[in-house]
Design an enzyme around this catalytic site. Structure first.
Site, short mmCIF file in Angstrom:
data_model
loop_
_atom_site.label_atom_id
_atom_site.label_comp_id
_atom_site.label_asym_id
_atom_site.label_seq_id
_atom_site.Cartn_x
_atom_site.Cartn_y
_atom_site.Cartn_z
N ILE A 1 0.87 -1.12 0.05
CA ILE A 1 0.03 0.17 -0.09
C ILE A 1 0.92 1.31 0.01
O ILE A 1 2.02 0.93 0.35
CB ILE A 1 -1.04 0.02 1.29
CG1 ILE A 1 -0.31 -0.03 2.44
CG2 ILE A 1 -1.92 -1.05 1.04
CD1 ILE A 1 -1.18 0.08 3.88
N ASP A 2 0.40 2.34 -0.36
CA ASP A 2 1.22 3.80 -0.45
C ASP A 2 1.73 3.99 0.79
O ASP A 2 1.22 3.69 1.86
CB ASP A 2 0.17 4.56 -1.20
CG ASP A 2 -0.22 4.36 -2.44
OD1 ASP A 2 0.41 3.71 -3.20
OD2 ASP A 2 -1.22 4.99 -2.82
N ARG A 3 2.68 5.01 0.64
CA ARG A 3 3.39 5.31 1.94
C ARG A 3 2.36 6.20 3.07
O ARG A 3 2.58 5.88 4.14
CB ARG A 3 4.75 6.51 1.62
CG ARG A 3 5.41 7.03 2.83
CD ARG A 3 6.32 8.10 2.42
NE ARG A 3 5.61 9.17 1.64
CZ ARG A 3 6.18 9.97 1.37
NH1 ARG A 3 7.45 10.28 1.02
NH2 ARG A 3 5.59 11.12 0.78
#
Length: 310
Positions: free
Chosen positions: A145-147
């Site tokens: 998942i994104d940062r």
């Protein structure tokens, strides 16, 4: 076309009429799918690509009977070291680990982020017992998942588990429900967005709804609560494309609150570090036993605080 010979990491191409007058960086990236065009341009800039025995620039246009030759430099992988970073563990056994990733943490090392990542943390926690399928930079990582997205991430401790979980992701049988807050008030209680996602045609760092070159992407939206200017929603992923929820919500005029990439021109009145998006529910068949496992990652404090304010 061009005739090609390859030995170890040495490539040699003989240009034919079909590819004459094509830029050399474009030509090489089309011939060698494993190398990006930007990486090939780097090799050209360093003088490592030769045409008829002489280095050329990226804008050189190949000619019939040109001989293009280059040798890939040895791959240099940085040392990825275990780090004692606290983990919020939702489930763990000898095969898989599910953690609740905090905001601001990168999942796996990449340029500019070789420490402080989720991989550094799980390497310390698992003492080297991680799948090796995705290589030294992504041990145990089967999805990400994104940062600035928080919530559940599956880590695989061995190759057997990695292959089984990857197969479930491919056939879209993993349950993934995200909670988010978007700009505007959604009129429908439930909505399905089916729009292919691919690279943005002019900005390669972004994704976009791309009818021509995109891959199938489906997101199911359910309204949880309506505020005067925002909507609290649940998003169930049927597919898992890069930035899928963020792109889909922006495509219908309701980008995610705090999204600095896809909410162009909208400045959040609240102090947020990136998009308001949380991977809450994660369900999958255990790779060894076949038992259905479901984890529920609690909403992070910033998300709960924002809901109270709204």
């Amino acid at each position: 076309m061009a005739s090609k010979t390859e030995q170890n990491r040495i490539y040699c191409f003989q240009i034919t009429e079909e590819t004459e007058d094509e830029r050399i960086d474009k030509f090489l990236s089309g011939c060698i799918g494993s190398l990006s065009r930007s990486y090939i341009q780097k090799l050209l800039k360093e003088g490592l690509v030769q045409v008829n025995g002489s280095p050329v620039k990226a804008n050189y246009r190949v000619k019939c009977d040109d001989e293009v030759r280059f040798e890939l430099p040895p791959a240099s992988e940085p040392d990825i070291l275990p780090e004692k970073i606290p983990l919020d563990i939702l489930f763990e056994d000898e095969d898989v680990l599910v953690v609740n990733k905090p905001k601001g943490m990168v999942v796996h090392p990449a340029a500019g982020h070789y420490t402080g990542t989720l991989v550094n943390a799980v390497m310390e926690h698992c003492k080297g017992n991680l799948s090796g399928i995705n290589g030294i930079l992504r041990p145990g990582i089967v999805h990400r998942i994104d940062r600035d997205t928080t919530g559940s991430v599956i880590i695989c401790k061995n190759d057997y588990s990695h292959n089984r979980i990857a197969a479930q992701l491919k056939e879209h049988s993993v349950v993934r429900r995200y909670h988010a807050i978007c700009y505007g008030v959604l009129s429908e209680d439930e909505k399905t967005i089916s729009a292919p996602i691919g690279r943005h045609p002019t900005d390669r760092k972004r994704m976009a709804v791309n009818e021509k070159n995109g891959k199938t992407a489906v997101t199911h939206i359910k309204v949880l609560y309506r505020f005067p200017n925002y909507t609290y929603i649940e998003c169930r992923l049927e597919t898992g494309r890069t930035h899928q929820i963020r792109v889909h919500m922006a495509s219908i005029g309701h980008p995610l609150l705090g999204d600095e990439v896809y909410a162009a021109g909208r400045k959040s009145p609240y102090k947020l570090e990136g998009q308001c998006l949380h991977a809450k529910i994660l369900g999958f068949e255990h790779p060894r036993t076949g038992t259905y496992i479901e984890t529920d990652a609690p909403l992070p404090e910033y998300f709960q605080h924002l809901l109270r304010i709204l």
